[in-house]
Design an enzyme around this catalytic site. Structure first.
Site, short mmCIF file in Angstrom:
data_model
loop_
_atom_site.label_atom_id
_atom_site.label_comp_id
_atom_site.label_asym_id
_atom_site.label_seq_id
_atom_site.Cartn_x
_atom_site.Cartn_y
_atom_site.Cartn_z
N ARG A 31 0.79 -1.24 0.00
CA ARG A 31 0.00 0.00 0.00
C ARG A 31 0.81 1.28 0.00
NH1 ARG A 31 -3.71 -2.11 4.78
NH2 ARG A 31 -1.70 -3.09 5.10
N TYR A 153 -2.91 -18.48 12.86
CA TYR A 153 -4.03 -17.80 12.17
C TYR A 153 -5.22 -18.73 12.00
CZ TYR A 153 -0.99 -13.85 11.29
OH TYR A 153 -0.17 -12.76 11.46
O1 CP3 Z 1 5.91 -7.91 -0.92
C1 CP3 Z 1 5.93 -8.99 -0.29
O2 CP3 Z 1 6.55 -9.14 0.77
C2 CP3 Z 1 5.27 -10.21 -0.89
C3 CP3 Z 1 3.91 -10.48 -0.50
C4 CP3 Z 1 3.54 -10.80 0.94
C5 CP3 Z 1 2.33 -10.36 1.53
N1 CP3 Z 1 2.21 -10.93 2.77
C6 CP3 Z 1 1.35 -9.46 0.88
C7 CP3 Z 1 0.27 -8.81 1.68
C8 CP3 Z 1 4.18 -11.60 1.89
C9 CP3 Z 1 5.53 -12.30 1.81
C10 CP3 Z 1 3.32 -11.69 3.04
C11 CP3 Z 1 3.64 -12.48 4.23
C12 CP3 Z 1 2.70 -12.50 5.37
N2 CP3 Z 1 1.34 -12.40 5.34
C13 CP3 Z 1 3.09 -12.70 6.71
C14 CP3 Z 1 4.50 -12.94 7.19
C15 CP3 Z 1 5.28 -11.67 7.35
C16 CP3 Z 1 4.83 -10.80 8.48
O3 CP3 Z 1 4.28 -9.71 8.16
O4 CP3 Z 1 5.00 -11.15 9.65
C17 CP3 Z 1 1.92 -12.68 7.50
C18 CP3 Z 1 1.86 -12.84 9.01
C19 CP3 Z 1 0.81 -12.50 6.62
C20 CP3 Z 1 -0.64 -12.44 6.97
C21 CP3 Z 1 -1.27 -11.15 6.61
N3 CP3 Z 1 -1.53 -10.73 5.32
C22 CP3 Z 1 -1.73 -10.14 7.49
C23 CP3 Z 1 -1.64 -10.19 9.00
C24 CP3 Z 1 -2.28 -9.11 6.69
C25 CP3 Z 1 -3.02 -7.86 7.14
C26 CP3 Z 1 -2.19 -6.83 7.78
C27 CP3 Z 1 -1.38 -6.03 6.80
O5 CP3 Z 1 -0.17 -5.90 7.01
O6 CP3 Z 1 -1.97 -5.51 5.83
C28 CP3 Z 1 -2.10 -9.48 5.33
C29 CP3 Z 1 -2.48 -8.68 4.14
C30 CP3 Z 1 -1.43 -8.44 3.10
N4 CP3 Z 1 -0.48 -9.36 2.67
C31 CP3 Z 1 -1.26 -7.24 2.35
C32 CP3 Z 1 -0.20 -7.47 1.46
C33 CP3 Z 1 0.33 -6.52 0.40
C34 CP3 Z 1 -2.12 -5.97 2.46
C35 CP3 Z 1 -3.34 -6.13 1.64
C36 CP3 Z 1 -3.98 -4.80 1.26
O7 CP3 Z 1 -4.71 -4.27 2.11
O8 CP3 Z 1 -3.77 -4.35 0.14
#
Ligand code: CP3
Length: 348
Positions: A31, A153
């Site tokens: 974002r 999760y």
């Molecule tokens: O750019 C990158 O790193 C590649 C893509 C990627 C995403 N999530 C995209 C994403 C990767 C490698 C992840 C890993 C991930 N996802 C983890 C491990 C890393 C960490 O942050 O500890 C975890 C725990 C998740 C689970 C997850 N996904 C959560 C808790 C959330 C919501 C909170 C947040 O940070 O937005 C997501 C959503 C998410 N995953 C988004 C993205 C780009 C945001 C989505 C949006 O609103 O556009």
């Protein structure tokens, strides 16, 4: 003639100390980039975004195109695995992921195990497309959540404060919870294998909640499943580098680095460089660990911190990264500033 040049990220993972260091950022797509928000608005929801090869390929390439990182990381999410296993999943604005919690063996039995990976075919198509589009010097990283973190999760139904449900199940019914971890271990092996078959060159295991377990449970639910995944993936893809990110593991980083068979550890923000160099750096490559808030802050604070990290990890096989993901309100200009700081031959 020089040796066939290989990608800097892969050389660092193989143990070379490089100046300047290769770099990429966890959550480098997201974002904070206006071009991400533009693409995001073309999909109905986040899952659809991850499962569209056209959109996910574009999102994977965006940060590399803008800032010139040494690696692209597949645009997807660790929770697509529970989704593929049939667990209801929704990403809510401002709330994070919401899942229909699985709290016992009956819930585990209701998952659709057969053909789960087929539901993620679109992701492997994204990997193929990104690999075709990438520059020669840029490595493609695939990833998965590690079993314990994905299980938190699945059982809590989202992010948790105290992990009482997932820990409660693990303490009360070790065999039953072991069944969930075993399912996740097996499907994670398949998930990573499919990414490697499609063209990923490195994989990272995200163990975001490594830091909430006592040592005995850390060994049983973090180290053992990770070691099993690493061994099987390396059997299938010999020489494939694996990065492990046991966020918050503190001094247990050492057992993790020694006992899982990973090639590199991703250091969280709190891990002291002195500890990492002394206890980890002779066994594995190091990756990390700038505080994401310094990237948010920018300016002199960022400049000094980057120089300090470069001095701390000089002479070590080291990949620059953050200690956790890029924060959504980070100004893209600060990432550009970081790119130019890292491109300099020596720290300022
Ligand atoms: O750019 C990158 O790193 C590649 C893509 C990627 C995403 N999530 C995209 C994403 C990767 C490698 C992840 C890993 C991930 N996802 C983890 C491990 C890393 C960490 O942050 O500890 C975890 C725990 C998740 C689970 C997850 N996904 C959560 C808790 C959330 C919501 C909170 C947040 O940070 O937005 C997501 C959503 C998410 N995953 C988004 C993205 C780009 C945001 C989505 C949006 O609103 O556009």
């Amino acid at each position: 003639m020089a040796r066939n040049p290989t990608k800097p990220l892969l050389r660092a993972l193989a143990g070379e100390a490089l100046v300047p260091p290769p770099w990429w950022l966890m959550r480098q797509a997201g974002r904070y980039l206006p071009e991400y928000r533009a693409v995001r608005s073309q999909a109905r929801n986040f899952i659809e975004l991850c499962l569209s090869p056209t959109l996910a390929t574009e999102l994977t390439l965006q940060p590399v195109r803008r800032f010139g990182m040494g690696a692209a990381i597949l645009f997807s999410d660790i929770l697509l695995l529970p989704y593929a296993l049939g667990q209801a999943l929704d990403y809510r604005e401002g709330e994070g992921p919401v899942l229909d919690p699985i709290t016992d063996r009956a819930g585990l039995d209701r998952l659709r195990k057969a053909g789960a990976l087929k539901r993620l075919d679109a992701i492997f198509e994204t990997v193929r497309r990104v690999q075709r589009a990438l520059d020669q010097q840029v490595a493609l990283i695939g990833f998965a959540g590690a079993p314990w973190t994905v299980a938190t999760y699945m059982v809590e139904g989202g992010t948790s404060r105290d992990f009482r449900r997932v820990k409660g199940w693990a303490y009360r019914d070790r065999r039953g919870f072991g069944g969930l971890i075993e399912l996740l271990t097996e499907t994670t092996i398949e998930l990573l294998s499919a990414q490697l078959a499609a063209g990923a060159e490195v994989v990272q295991l995200f163990e975001s909640w490594a830091g909430v377990l006592p040592e005995a449970e850390f060994v049983r639910w973090v180290i053992e499943p990770t070691a099993a995944i690493v061994a099987e993936v390396k059997k299938r893809y010999p020489g494939c580098p694996v990065i492990g990110f046991p966020r918050g593991a503190g001094i247990l980083y050492e057992r993790y680095a020694v006992e899982t068979g990973i090639d590199a550890v991703a250091m969280d923000t709190t891990l002291p460089a002195g500890f990492a160099c002394a206890k980890l750096g002779s066994r594995v490559a190091l990756q990390g660990n700038l505080d994401p808030v310094l990237l948010l802050t920018g300016g002199q604070a960022l400049e000094q911190a980057v120089a300090e990290l470069r001095r701390s990890f000089a002479g070590m096989p080291w990949i620059f990264n953050l200690g956790h993901g890029v924060l959504p309100d980070t100004p893209p200009d600060h990432v550009a500033q970081l790119a130019s700081l890292l491109a300099a031959p020596a720290p300022s």
